[in-house]
Design a protein around this motif. Structure first.
Motif, mmCIF file in Angstrom:
data_model
loop_
_atom_site.group_PDB
_atom_site.id
_atom_site.type_symbol
_atom_site.label_atom_id
_atom_site.label_comp_id
_atom_site.label_asym_id
_atom_site.label_seq_id
_atom_site.Cartn_x
_atom_site.Cartn_y
_atom_site.Cartn_z
ATOM 1 N N ARG A 42 -7.580 2.607 -12.155
ATOM 2 C CA ARG A 42 -7.573 3.998 -11.028
ATOM 3 C C ARG A 42 -6.122 4.056 -10.742
ATOM 4 O O ARG A 42 -4.958 5.243 -10.215
ATOM 5 C CB ARG A 42 -8.053 3.843 -10.183
ATOM 6 N N LEU A 43 -5.102 2.829 -10.956
ATOM 7 C CA LEU A 43 -3.492 2.687 -10.614
ATOM 8 C C LEU A 43 -2.614 3.545 -12.172
ATOM 9 O O LEU A 43 -1.892 4.147 -11.894
ATOM 10 C CB LEU A 43 -3.154 0.965 -10.320
ATOM 11 N N ASN A 44 -3.248 3.012 -13.082
ATOM 12 C CA ASN A 44 -3.220 3.987 -13.787
ATOM 13 C C ASN A 44 -2.372 5.948 -14.156
ATOM 14 O O ASN A 44 -2.198 6.907 -14.271
ATOM 15 C CB ASN A 44 -3.424 3.644 -15.457
ATOM 16 N N ARG A 45 -3.828 6.074 -13.348
ATOM 17 C CA ARG A 45 -3.628 7.680 -12.828
ATOM 18 C C ARG A 45 -2.897 7.633 -11.372
ATOM 19 O O ARG A 45 -2.374 8.765 -10.730
ATOM 20 C CB ARG A 45 -5.463 8.052 -12.239
ATOM 21 N N GLU A 46 -2.954 6.745 -10.333
ATOM 22 C CA GLU A 46 -2.216 7.390 -9.323
ATOM 23 C C GLU A 46 -2.182 5.864 -8.370
ATOM 24 O O GLU A 46 -3.324 5.039 -8.315
ATOM 25 C CB GLU A 46 -3.061 8.518 -8.165
ATOM 26 N N ILE A 47 -1.065 5.927 -7.651
ATOM 27 C CA ILE A 47 -0.108 4.733 -7.109
ATOM 28 C C ILE A 47 -1.423 5.066 -5.865
ATOM 29 O O ILE A 47 -1.936 5.791 -5.109
ATOM 30 C CB ILE A 47 1.122 5.231 -6.432
ATOM 31 N N PRO A 48 -2.224 3.309 -5.558
ATOM 32 C CA PRO A 48 -3.217 3.882 -4.335
ATOM 33 C C PRO A 48 -2.135 3.891 -3.626
ATOM 34 O O PRO A 48 -1.143 3.056 -2.972
ATOM 35 C CB PRO A 48 -3.595 2.507 -4.934
ATOM 36 N N LYS A 49 -2.903 4.576 -2.534
ATOM 37 C CA LYS A 49 -1.941 4.268 -0.628
ATOM 38 C C LYS A 49 -2.735 2.671 0.450
ATOM 39 O O LYS A 49 -3.357 1.804 -0.356
ATOM 40 C CB LYS A 49 -2.307 5.113 0.085
ATOM 41 N N ARG A 50 -1.574 2.148 1.290
ATOM 42 C CA ARG A 50 -2.565 1.293 2.112
ATOM 43 C C ARG A 50 -2.515 2.058 3.504
ATOM 44 O O ARG A 50 -1.356 2.628 3.856
ATOM 45 C CB ARG A 50 -0.952 -0.223 1.646
ATOM 46 N N PHE A 51 -2.924 1.082 3.823
ATOM 47 C CA PHE A 51 -2.966 0.922 5.808
ATOM 48 C C PHE A 51 -1.547 0.942 6.135
ATOM 49 O O PHE A 51 -0.731 0.011 5.851
ATOM 50 C CB PHE A 51 -3.857 0.550 6.176
ATOM 51 N N ASP A 52 -1.030 2.059 7.296
ATOM 52 C CA ASP A 52 -0.029 1.260 7.915
ATOM 53 C C ASP A 52 -0.588 -0.110 8.319
ATOM 54 O O ASP A 52 -1.502 -0.272 9.030
ATOM 55 C CB ASP A 52 0.249 2.508 8.972
ATOM 56 N N ALA A 53 0.880 -0.119 9.334
ATOM 57 C CA ALA A 53 0.865 -1.873 10.416
ATOM 58 C C ALA A 53 -0.077 -1.557 11.249
ATOM 59 O O ALA A 53 -0.531 -2.773 11.546
ATOM 60 C CB ALA A 53 2.569 -1.669 10.716
ATOM 61 N N ALA A 54 -0.904 -1.049 11.943
ATOM 62 C CA ALA A 54 -1.557 -0.661 12.926
ATOM 63 C C ALA A 54 -2.800 -0.258 12.496
ATOM 64 O O ALA A 54 -4.417 -0.323 12.704
ATOM 65 C CB ALA A 54 -0.958 1.104 13.683
ATOM 66 N N GLY A 55 -2.977 -0.463 10.877
ATOM 67 C CA GLY A 55 -4.675 0.153 10.265
ATOM 68 C C GLY A 55 -5.035 1.215 10.516
ATOM 69 O O GLY A 55 -6.411 1.081 10.485
#
Length: 276
Positions: free
Chosen positions: A240-253
């Motif tokens: 999946r990473l090869n197709r698109e950089i994954p997002k992450r939750f912000d500091a507040a989640g």
């Protein structure tokens, strides 16, 4: 430019994990998890740094090479206060430095790390490499496998009625890291160091790719994942990473945002030179 869907083609990875205290050091180097993960990533264009197969150092071809002799020398360590014992401790402290130097340099050069951290295996270098990578704000994809320790249960059943044997086994479990971890819960310290839930995995998921990669069965790797199938396997994530950089939750989640740890520079960019 790198096409969308071939992100890993520009990436370099370092494979971090236990080496000294694995069950079979020779087998691990030939057919362990690093071999499979290396083959998987190489097939997707990734440059792989593997401490079992260190790159040759320009002008110093033998620098940092590691073999069975390197680890067996530690049995020479002594704590006596004699000059000979002190000199031997200094010699041994210096002996392994080139290997540590090369491994940390590979960590420096990698875009991200894959770290295998089973909770029943002692490892120091892995922690050092993870800490260095996180200081450099690199993603560390940490695999903590699910551990059931079925052989321990078999031995307890075998010793049923043998109070002395069970007491010895209980003492052994207290002296060594014989602890089941069926939920693959990582160290709390790793949770804080890695900072993102997106970096944790409870297995590799080799079964999904065994036909594609043509891997021969490895009982230690495959039987564990068959008994306790990973719910969040690393290899699927890498695809999946090869197709698109994954997002992450912000500091507040509260919401997903771009994950700026993933700084993978395009391999067709040219460095500026003074004479350019």
């Amino acid at each position: 430019m790198t096409d969308h869907g071939n992100i890993l083609d520009s990436a370099t990875v370092y494979l971090s994990g236990p080496m000294d205290f694995v069950a079979d050091r020779q087998q691990e180097a030939v057919s362990g998890w690093r071999v499979r993960v290396s083959q998987f990533l190489l097939s997707r264009g990734v440059t792989v740094y593997d401490p079992w197969n260190k790159p040759e150092v320009s002008g110093m071809p033998h620098y940092g090479k590691e073999d069975e002799l390197s680890t067996s020398r530690r049995t020479e360590w002594r704590y006596e206060g004699t000059d000979a014992a002190r000199a031997k401790r200094d010699e041994l402290c210096d002996l392994f430095w080139p290997t540590l130097h090369v491994d940390l340099r590979m960590t420096d050069l990698a875009d991200f790390l894959i770290a295998y951290c089973p909770t029943n295996v002692y490892s120091v270098g892995t922690v050092h490499e993870i800490a260095l990578a996180r200081q450099q704000h690199k993603p560390v994809l940490l695999v903590t496998p699910r551990l059931e320790l079925s052989k321990l249960d078999e031995l307890k059943h075998h010793l049923k009625g043998d109070d002395k044997g069970l007491k010895i086994l209980e003492g052994l479990a207290q002296e060594t890291p014989i602890r089941p971890n069926p939920e693959a819960i990582p160290s709390l310290w790793y949770m804080a160091m890695l900072e993102s839930e997106d970096y944790f995995f409870d297995g590799f998921g080799f079964a999904d790719y065994i036909d594609e990669m043509g891997w021969k069965r490895n009982d230690l790797l495959d039987s564990r994942e068959e008994a306790l199938p990973p719910r969040r396997p690393l290899l699927r994530y890498l695809d999946r990473l090869n197709r698109e950089i994954p997002k992450r939750f912000d500091a507040a989640g509260r919401e997903e945002v771009e994950n700026a740890d993933w700084l993978i520079f395009l391999d067709d960019q040219v460095r500026m030179r003074p004479d350019a």
